[in-house]
Design a protein around this motif. Structure first.
Motif, PDB file in Angstrom:
ATOM      1  N   THR A 243       0.779  -1.094   0.020  1.00 51.06           N
ATOM      2  CA  THR A 243      -0.065  -0.015   0.082  1.00 51.06           C
ATOM      3  C   THR A 243       0.797   1.270   0.100  1.00 51.06           C
ATOM      4  O   THR A 243       0.649   2.215  -0.913  1.00 51.06           O
ATOM      5  N   HIS A 244       2.083   1.470   0.928  1.00 55.20           N
ATOM      6  CA  HIS A 244       2.743   2.454   1.237  1.00 55.20           C
ATOM      7  C   HIS A 244       3.911   2.255   0.538  1.00 55.20           C
ATOM      8  O   HIS A 244       4.677   3.305   0.155  1.00 55.20           O
ATOM      9  N   TYR A 245       4.657   1.004   0.274  1.00 54.70           N
ATOM     10  CA  TYR A 245       6.003   0.767  -0.052  1.00 54.70           C
ATOM     11  C   TYR A 245       5.921  -0.568  -0.749  1.00 54.70           C
ATOM     12  O   TYR A 245       4.892  -1.488  -0.429  1.00 54.70           O
ATOM     13  N   HIS A 246       6.819  -1.059  -1.407  1.00 54.42           N
ATOM     14  CA  HIS A 246       7.098  -2.391  -1.954  1.00 54.42           C
ATOM     15  C   HIS A 246       8.455  -2.888  -1.549  1.00 54.42           C
ATOM     16  O   HIS A 246       9.239  -2.375  -1.676  1.00 54.42           O
ATOM     17  N   LEU A 247       8.444  -4.141  -1.257  1.00 53.52           N
ATOM     18  CA  LEU A 247       9.569  -4.874  -0.688  1.00 53.52           C
ATOM     19  C   LEU A 247       9.911  -6.049  -1.227  1.00 53.52           C
ATOM     20  O   LEU A 247       8.937  -7.014  -1.543  1.00 53.52           O
ATOM     21  N   GLU A 248      10.931  -6.181  -1.831  1.00 57.66           N
ATOM     22  CA  GLU A 248      11.696  -7.561  -2.154  1.00 57.66           C
ATOM     23  C   GLU A 248      12.856  -7.857  -1.465  1.00 57.66           C
ATOM     24  O   GLU A 248      13.698  -7.060  -1.312  1.00 57.66           O
ATOM     25  N   VAL A 249      13.052  -9.383  -1.040  1.00 52.09           N
ATOM     26  CA  VAL A 249      14.234  -9.605  -0.473  1.00 52.09           C
ATOM     27  C   VAL A 249      14.913 -10.495  -1.543  1.00 52.09           C
ATOM     28  O   VAL A 249      14.438 -11.479  -2.263  1.00 52.09           O
ATOM     29  N   VAL A 250      16.161  -9.976  -1.813  1.00 50.47           N
ATOM     30  CA  VAL A 250      16.997 -10.811  -2.776  1.00 50.47           C
ATOM     31  C   VAL A 250      18.206 -11.672  -2.322  1.00 50.47           C
ATOM     32  O   VAL A 250      18.693 -11.329  -1.360  1.00 50.47           O
TER      33      VAL A 250
END
Length: 250
Positions: A243-250
């Motif tokens: 909603t407010h940000y997008h997160l990806e763990v690499v």
């Protein structure tokens, strides 16, 4: 800005950022042939790379620098880090200059790269903020034992590529020698999940920022743990992932 993380972790780090018609690499820490292959997999021709910017001279960030010689790519690093880098043709070596203690930006035509000091056990490590004339600003922070106010000021932007290296409890319980544990946990070591989460609570404004958690330890962290730590910290600030940000763990 197109972000392609070609490699992340203790085995090697390399990120391709494409903006304003140019692609730059931040670090080249895997073999040249692997970089070439992974670039082609994300539809980037290796001979189209504008420049390579090195954060520091450890092998997991520089192993693939023969790529520069093959394609005639300029390589940027600090005076200190050039002490630990060999094998780059002299004509391709670019030194990041300082003025009154701050690094001078590098102008690449349509995109500006701003180096800034970090804290790691190498000669003169840096992070980078990448700012196109038009479009979102990105920052890349690998290996650093802490984040200070000067770093946070340079990191403000829309795209955050930042290490979440370890969980402190996992390091404490690991089979690492005490000297290695002390190094990892020191101010010249690596960021813990909690340190990264705390920094992101200072930086995220809830305007749809993109976060990439990188350089996770294969021994002392888990993707789910890094993700949960950051999400919990941002939730306490009223920000929800998706909603407010997008997160990806690499």
């Amino acid at each position: 800005m197109k972000v392609d993380i070609l490699a992340s972790g203790s085995a090697g780090n390399c990120i391709a950022l494409t903006t304003a018609g140019k692609t730059i690499l931040i670090d080249a820490g895997i073999a040249k042939t692997k970089i070439e292959k992974r670039l082609l997999e994300v539809a980037i021709r290796p001979d189209s790379i504008t420049a390579i910017f090195i954060t520091h001279a450890h092998g997991d960030h520089t192993k693939g620098l023969p790529l520069a010689n093959k394609y005639g790519i300029p390589v940027y690093a600090t005076v200190g880090e050039w002490k630990g880098i060999s094998g780059v043709d002299e004509r391709l070596r670019r030194t990041l200059e300082t003025r009154y203690g701050d690094y001078e930006p590098s102008y690449l035509g349509g995109v500006t790269v701003y180096p800034f000091h970090t804290h790691h056990d190498s000669y003169e490590p840096v992070g980078y903020a990448i700012e196109p004339d038009i479009g979102p600003r990105a920052c890349v922070v690998f290996d650093t034992g802490k984040l200070d106010n000067d770093m946070l000021a340079m990191m403000e932007g829309s795209i955050y590529i930042i290490e979440a290296n370890h969980d402190r409890d996992m390091v404490a319980e690991s089979n690492y020698p005490d000297s290695v544990k002390a190094r990892v946990l020191s101010d010249l070591g690596h960021l813990s999940n909690e340190q990264t989460a705390a920094a992101l609570t200072e930086l995220i404004r809830g305007s749809g920022e993109q976060i990439y958690l990188t350089h996770l330890s294969s021994s002392n962290n888990m993707p789910t743990l890094a993700e949960a730590t950051v999400k919990a910290a941002l939730r306490r600030k009223g920000f929800l992932e998706g909603t407010h940000y997008h997160l990806e763990v690499v």
